[in-house]
Structure formats: structure tokens, C-alpha cells
Design a protein around this motif. Structure first.
Motif, PDB file in Angstrom:
ATOM      1  N   LEU A 129     -11.527   6.277   1.158  1.00 44.99           N
ATOM      2  CA  LEU A 129     -10.296   6.819   1.727  1.00 44.99           C
ATOM      3  C   LEU A 129      -9.606   7.680   0.673  1.00 44.99           C
ATOM      4  O   LEU A 129      -8.534   7.325   0.164  1.00 44.99           O
ATOM      5  N   PRO A 130     -10.201   8.805   0.299  1.00 40.04           N
ATOM      6  CA  PRO A 130      -9.616   9.611  -0.773  1.00 40.04           C
ATOM      7  C   PRO A 130      -8.204  10.058  -0.428  1.00 40.04           C
ATOM      8  O   PRO A 130      -7.921  10.482   0.687  1.00 40.04           O
ATOM      9  N   GLY A 131      -7.326   9.910  -1.426  1.00 39.23           N
ATOM     10  CA  GLY A 131      -5.941  10.330  -1.251  1.00 39.23           C
ATOM     11  C   GLY A 131      -5.057   9.314  -0.582  1.00 39.23           C
ATOM     12  O   GLY A 131      -3.837   9.518  -0.484  1.00 39.23           O
ATOM     13  N   THR A 132      -5.613   8.196  -0.111  1.00 49.19           N
ATOM     14  CA  THR A 132      -4.808   7.194   0.594  1.00 49.19           C
ATOM     15  C   THR A 132      -4.043   6.314  -0.378  1.00 49.19           C
ATOM     16  O   THR A 132      -2.879   5.970  -0.136  1.00 49.19           O
ATOM     17  N   LEU A 133      -4.678   5.933  -1.484  1.00 51.84           N
ATOM     18  CA  LEU A 133      -4.037   5.103  -2.496  1.00 51.84           C
ATOM     19  C   LEU A 133      -3.688   5.957  -3.704  1.00 51.84           C
ATOM     20  O   LEU A 133      -4.393   6.928  -4.007  1.00 51.84           O
ATOM     21  N   PRO A 134      -2.617   5.641  -4.419  1.00 48.43           N
ATOM     22  CA  PRO A 134      -2.197   6.441  -5.574  1.00 48.43           C
ATOM     23  C   PRO A 134      -3.299   6.555  -6.627  1.00 48.43           C
ATOM     24  O   PRO A 134      -4.040   5.591  -6.881  1.00 48.43           O
ATOM     25  N   ALA A 135      -3.402   7.710  -7.245  1.00 49.89           N
ATOM     26  CA  ALA A 135      -4.463   7.964  -8.219  1.00 49.89           C
ATOM     27  C   ALA A 135      -4.350   7.064  -9.441  1.00 49.89           C
ATOM     28  O   ALA A 135      -5.361   6.758 -10.082  1.00 49.89           O
ATOM     29  N   HIS A 136      -3.118   6.616  -9.783  1.00 47.88           N
ATOM     30  CA  HIS A 136      -2.951   5.802 -10.976  1.00 47.88           C
ATOM     31  C   HIS A 136      -3.247   4.326 -10.747  1.00 47.88           C
ATOM     32  O   HIS A 136      -3.273   3.555 -11.694  1.00 47.88           O
ATOM     33  N   TRP A 137      -3.497   3.941  -9.482  1.00 46.47           N
ATOM     34  CA  TRP A 137      -3.858   2.545  -9.217  1.00 46.47           C
ATOM     35  C   TRP A 137      -5.276   2.280  -9.700  1.00 46.47           C
ATOM     36  O   TRP A 137      -6.165   3.139  -9.585  1.00 46.47           O
ATOM     37  N   HIS A 138      -5.503   1.080 -10.180  1.00 46.90           N
ATOM     38  CA  HIS A 138      -6.860   0.682 -10.540  1.00 46.90           C
ATOM     39  C   HIS A 138      -7.689   0.571  -9.263  1.00 46.90           C
ATOM     40  O   HIS A 138      -7.162   0.208  -8.202  1.00 46.90           O
ATOM     41  N   PRO A 139      -8.989   0.888  -9.304  1.00 40.38           N
ATOM     42  CA  PRO A 139      -9.801   0.802  -8.088  1.00 40.38           C
ATOM     43  C   PRO A 139      -9.736  -0.573  -7.418  1.00 40.38           C
ATOM     44  O   PRO A 139      -9.785  -1.607  -8.091  1.00 40.38           O
ATOM     45  N   ILE A 140      -9.601  -0.554  -6.108  1.00 39.21           N
ATOM     46  CA  ILE A 140      -9.624  -1.763  -5.273  1.00 39.21           C
ATOM     47  C   ILE A 140     -10.875  -1.685  -4.415  1.00 39.21           C
ATOM     48  O   ILE A 140     -11.107  -0.672  -3.742  1.00 39.21           O
ATOM     49  N   THR A 141     -11.690  -2.714  -4.418  1.00 38.39           N
ATOM     50  CA  THR A 141     -12.946  -2.671  -3.676  1.00 38.39           C
ATOM     51  C   THR A 141     -12.780  -3.187  -2.260  1.00 38.39           C
ATOM     52  O   THR A 141     -11.835  -3.912  -1.946  1.00 38.39           O
ATOM     53  N   GLU A 160       7.670   5.029   8.680  1.00 35.91           N
ATOM     54  CA  GLU A 160       8.144   5.805   9.816  1.00 35.91           C
ATOM     55  C   GLU A 160       7.911   5.008  11.088  1.00 35.91           C
ATOM     56  O   GLU A 160       6.910   4.325  11.241  1.00 35.91           O
ATOM     57  N   ASN A 161       8.876   5.101  11.995  1.00 37.87           N
ATOM     58  CA  ASN A 161       8.790   4.411  13.282  1.00 37.87           C
ATOM     59  C   ASN A 161       8.492   2.929  13.091  1.00 37.87           C
ATOM     60  O   ASN A 161       7.435   2.437  13.497  1.00 37.87           O
ATOM     61  N   PRO A 162       9.392   2.174  12.465  1.00 38.81           N
ATOM     62  CA  PRO A 162       9.118   0.764  12.185  1.00 38.81           C
ATOM     63  C   PRO A 162       8.963  -0.091  13.432  1.00 38.81           C
ATOM     64  O   PRO A 162       8.425  -1.196  13.362  1.00 38.81           O
ATOM     65  N   GLN A 163       9.413   0.406  14.598  1.00 43.42           N
ATOM     66  CA  GLN A 163       9.211  -0.354  15.824  1.00 43.42           C
ATOM     67  C   GLN A 163       7.732  -0.420  16.195  1.00 43.42           C
ATOM     68  O   GLN A 163       7.280  -1.397  16.791  1.00 43.42           O
ATOM     69  N   ALA A 164       6.976   0.621  15.856  1.00 39.98           N
ATOM     70  CA  ALA A 164       5.541   0.666  16.170  1.00 39.98           C
ATOM     71  C   ALA A 164       4.850   1.541  15.141  1.00 39.98           C
ATOM     72  O   ALA A 164       4.409   2.650  15.441  1.00 39.98           O
ATOM     73  N   PRO A 165       4.733   1.078  13.908  1.00 41.77           N
ATOM     74  CA  PRO A 165       4.162   1.932  12.863  1.00 41.77           C
ATOM     75  C   PRO A 165       2.669   2.131  13.047  1.00 41.77           C
ATOM     76  O   PRO A 165       1.947   1.242  13.481  1.00 41.77           O
ATOM     77  N   THR A 166       2.202   3.316  12.713  1.00 42.01           N
ATOM     78  CA  THR A 166       0.758   3.566  12.696  1.00 42.01           C
ATOM     79  C   THR A 166       0.165   2.926  11.452  1.00 42.01           C
ATOM     80  O   THR A 166       0.873   2.650  10.475  1.00 42.01           O
ATOM     81  N   PRO A 167      -1.155   2.674  11.439  1.00 37.82           N
ATOM     82  CA  PRO A 167      -1.774   2.145  10.219  1.00 37.82           C
ATOM     83  C   PRO A 167      -1.504   3.025   8.996  1.00 37.82           C
ATOM     84  O   PRO A 167      -1.221   2.518   7.907  1.00 37.82           O
ATOM     85  N   ALA A 168      -1.582   4.329   9.168  1.00 38.31           N
ATOM     86  CA  ALA A 168      -1.334   5.231   8.045  1.00 38.31           C
ATOM     87  C   ALA A 168       0.093   5.094   7.536  1.00 38.31           C
ATOM     88  O   ALA A 168       0.346   5.136   6.320  1.00 38.31           O
ATOM     89  N   ALA A 169       1.055   4.909   8.460  1.00 37.73           N
ATOM     90  CA  ALA A 169       2.445   4.745   8.042  1.00 37.73           C
ATOM     91  C   ALA A 169       2.650   3.433   7.299  1.00 37.73           C
ATOM     92  O   ALA A 169       3.427   3.359   6.345  1.00 37.73           O
ATOM     93  N   VAL A 170       1.958   2.384   7.732  1.00 38.25           N
ATOM     94  CA  VAL A 170       2.053   1.107   7.038  1.00 38.25           C
ATOM     95  C   VAL A 170       1.538   1.237   5.611  1.00 38.25           C
ATOM     96  O   VAL A 170       2.171   0.776   4.648  1.00 38.25           O
ATOM     97  N   VAL A 171       0.382   1.867   5.446  1.00 42.91           N
ATOM     98  CA  VAL A 171      -0.188   2.033   4.107  1.00 42.91           C
ATOM     99  C   VAL A 171       0.678   2.966   3.267  1.00 42.91           C
ATOM    100  O   VAL A 171       0.850   2.753   2.054  1.00 42.91           O
ATOM    101  N   ALA A 172       1.272   4.000   3.879  1.00 48.70           N
ATOM    102  CA  ALA A 172       2.165   4.883   3.140  1.00 48.70           C
ATOM    103  C   ALA A 172       3.375   4.114   2.618  1.00 48.70           C
ATOM    104  O   ALA A 172       3.842   4.361   1.498  1.00 48.70           O
TER     105      ALA A 172
END
Length: 367
Positions: A129-141, A160-172
Motif C-alpha cells: 500500500l505505497p503512500g498509505t503509511l507515513p514514510a518515517h514509520w518502521h515497516p509493518i508486516t 472525514e464523515n465520522p458517521q460512516a468513515p471509509t476505510p481510507a479515512a479511518v487509516v488517514a
């Protein structure tokens, strides 16, 4: 990412969702004390267990200060027993929201993709998932996601939209610069449902298909699970019959906890999973392999995210619990899949100690 509004209702709803995700193990998992890993007792290896204590189960199912109604389904050699109490539907096929039991379906799909060579359990999420997690985070497998050893914390901002957040919004929200980075080096196994949002995103990225479709194609249809599915976003309807009257609950939890199923389907699914019908031998072993960081954890999860619990006689049982209003439930089985328990109840209290004791007592009476 848009910062959360100052709406108290919106903020409190997201806070409750995040807190529930973090505390779910304490609320619903666990029921029986964990012990050190070791060989299964000979009686279990031979598929022999004590008779089911039906009277103890019926006593636990009586409406009280923990549950207003309870459904129990139990299968074992020569036995298939289903009863419901209180205001719950007496139909054995009645549906309910399975909450975090959804994670077992997610894990099974991930392990199938590993078996197909799409990636390994040691592949970093950042690679998939390139670009999904911050670049400075240590790798998570990927394996760390499934086994709750990623070190991930909780979001400190609302999506965004906390009543029904998308997966991408949750990870963001989870990766917002205002939030702390994951623990590194990771020193403990810490149950965290947000691991499974990332696992669901891995499934969609690698396959190019919706998570809900992969579950149907790979698990539900091959096993004939006709009442097991993930509702579409915003769909709060329940199929008829359902265990209890439907509520306007947003099934927001997606690959982490959003699915609907019923007793017969969950019994068939866990039995098939434990007996090796869904995974090749190498991935099947991950169901029962315990990560080193699970030692000393209050609730111990295998490499595949199955909860390992141990009965007083040394019998290890494997499964998962879940909670999504108005239901709390779980599914557990012996390692050979010959005895499987499915239970669900409508809660009266959210007291963690009471929830834990109820799960413990149901499991002890069933096994």
C-alpha cells in the motif's frame, strides 16, 4: 485530510468507535484463562470430549442483568443443539451482526492470498500500500497486522464523515501527523481492530476487487454460507429473520467488524477453517502458531488472529468474539473442529467483567 469539526456529537461518536475498537478484547474476548502452549490432551486429539452440560447452558441463557436474550448453537459428534431465550428469534437461521468475528474471515482471505504467492506474511504493508503509511514509520508486516503485533495505536483525530468513515479515512485518521507513531520495537501483543482495516485494504489492492466480493468468492459461496455477507455502506437493514429487532446501527467496521451471519453459517465456517478446508497446510499451521509476543498477554492471539483459550483440563480452544449493537457473541471450536460453539446475546450491560464472565461460563458449559 479534513480536520474534524467541533461538533460534540460527531466527535463523541468517533471517540466511542475508537475506544470500542481498542477495548473490544477486554469487553468480549476471553473468556477462559490462557496457559502456556503445549500438546493437546490425548482425549482432544481423539475427538473425545465430556458431554455437553445443557442445563448449565440453559441456566446461563436465562434473561438477567447481562443479557436480555441469548442464542446458543452447539455442534459435536452426534449432537446439533440450538436454543434461544428472551426476545430473540427462535428460528435457527436467524441472522445477527457478528462484529469482530469478521476478522477471522479477513485473516482467512489474507492467508489464501499468501498461499497463492501474492505476498508473504513478512511483506511490509508499505510495499503493498505505497503512500498509505507515513514514510518515517518502521515497516509493518502483513503478519503483524493479523497477529496484533504491529505496535499500532489509536487515531487521535476524527476521520472525514465520522458517521460512516471509509476505510481510507479511518487509516488517514490513524496516520495523522498529530498522532503518535507505532511502538517500535514492538514489545507486546496488543489487540487493535485498526490492524484489520489495513488488512482489508491489502486484500483490495492486491486483488483489484472489493473486500466484500473476495469474502463471497473465496469463503461464503464455496462453503454454502447463504446468510453471510458484508452490508453495503450505509445499509442498516437486517435480513429476516434476525435474532432481534433491527436498530439503526451503521455497519461501519468493514473488514474489521461489519459482517452479518447466522449460527449455522458460523458453525460451518469455523469448522471448515479448523479442519483445513480453506487453507493449504503451511497456512493452516499459522492458525495455531503463537507469536512470541503473545506470551504474558491477557488475551493471546495466534499468527492468524485466532484467540487461543484454555479450559481447566488443558484443552485449547480457538475462535473469536465480537460485538456490534445490539449483539455480542462469539464462535469457538476445538482444534480438530469436531465441537463448535456459536453464541450471541443482546446485552443489558457493557461492564467488561460481566461480559467476560458470561463468555467464560458459556464456553465452559459447551466444552
Amino acid at each position: 485530510m479534513k480536520k474534524p469539526s467541533n461538533s460534540r456529537a460527531r466527535s463523541s461518536r468517533w471517540s466511542a468507535l475508537a475506544a470500542g475498537c481498542a477495548a473490544l478484547a477486554a469487553l468480549t474476548v476471553g473468556a477462559v484463562p490462557a496457559a502456556a502452549d503445549g500438546p493437546e490432551p490425548a482425549a482432544v486429539a481423539a475427538g473425545v470430549r465430556a458431554p455437553v452440560d445443557r442445563e448449565a447452558l440453559r441456566a446461563l441463557m436465562a434473561p438477567d442483568g447481562v443479557a436480555s436474550g441469548t442464542m446458543v448453537r452447539l455442534s459435536a459428534p452426534g449432537l446439533r443443539w440450538t436454543e434461544a431465550t428472551g426476545g430473540l428469534s427462535q428460528d435457527p437461521a436467524a441472522s445477527f451482526r457478528i462484529g469482530s468475528v469478521t476478522k477471522v474471515f479477513t485473516s482467512a482471505v489474507v492467508l489464501q492470498l499468501v498461499a497463492e504467492g501474492r505476498f508473504t506474511l513478512d511483506t511490509p504493508v508499505q510495499e503493498l500500500l505505497p503512500g498509505t503509511l507515513p514514510a518515517h514509520w518502521h515497516p509493518i508486516t502483513v503478519g503483524q497486522l493479523l497477529s496484533h503485533t504491529s505496535g499500532l495505536g489509536l487515531p487521535c483525530v476524527a476521520p472525514e464523515n465520522p458517521q460512516a468513515p471509509t476505510p481510507a479515512a479511518v487509516v488517514a485518521a490513524l496516520t495523522d501527523p498529530a498522532c503518535p507513531a507505532p511502538e517500535y520495537p514492538v514489545t507486546r501483543q496488543q489487540y487493535n481492530g485498526f490492524n484489520y482495516f489495513l488488512a482489508g485494504m491489502v486484500i483490495e489492492k492486491v486483488t483489484g476487487h472489493r473486500y466484500a466480493d473476495e469474502v463471497q468468492w473465496r469463503i461464503a459461496r464455496p462453503l454454502g454460507l447463504r446468510r453471510t455477507y458484508l452490508p453495503a455502506p450505509g445499509n442498516t437493514a437486517m435480513p429476516a429473520p434476525s435474532l432481534a429487532a433491527p436498530t439503526a446501527v451503521e455497519p461501519w467496521a468493514w473488514a474489521e467488524g461489519g459482517m452479518i451471519s447466522n449460527g449455522p453459517d458460523l458453525e460451518r465456517f469455523l469448522g471448515a477453517l479448523l479442519r483445513g478446508r480453506l487453507l493449504p497446510p503451511a497456512q493452516q499451521r499459522e492458525l495455531f502458531a503463537m507469536p512470541a509476543l503473545s506470551q504474558g498477554a491477557q488475551d493471546r492471539f495466534s499468527n492468524a488472529g485466532l484467540l487461543r483459550a484454555e479450559l481447566a483440563d488443558g484443552t485449547a480452544i480457538w475462535g473469536k468474539t465480537g460485538s456490534m449493537q445490539p449483539y455480542t457473541g462469539g464462535v469457538f471450536g476445538t482444534a480438530d473442529g469436531r465441537r463448535v460453539l456459536v453464541y450471541a446475546y443482546t446485552g443489558v450491560t457493557r461492564d467488561p467483567a460481566a461480559q467476560r464472565r458470561r463468555a467464560q461460563d458459556l464456553v465452559a458449559a459447551a466444552f
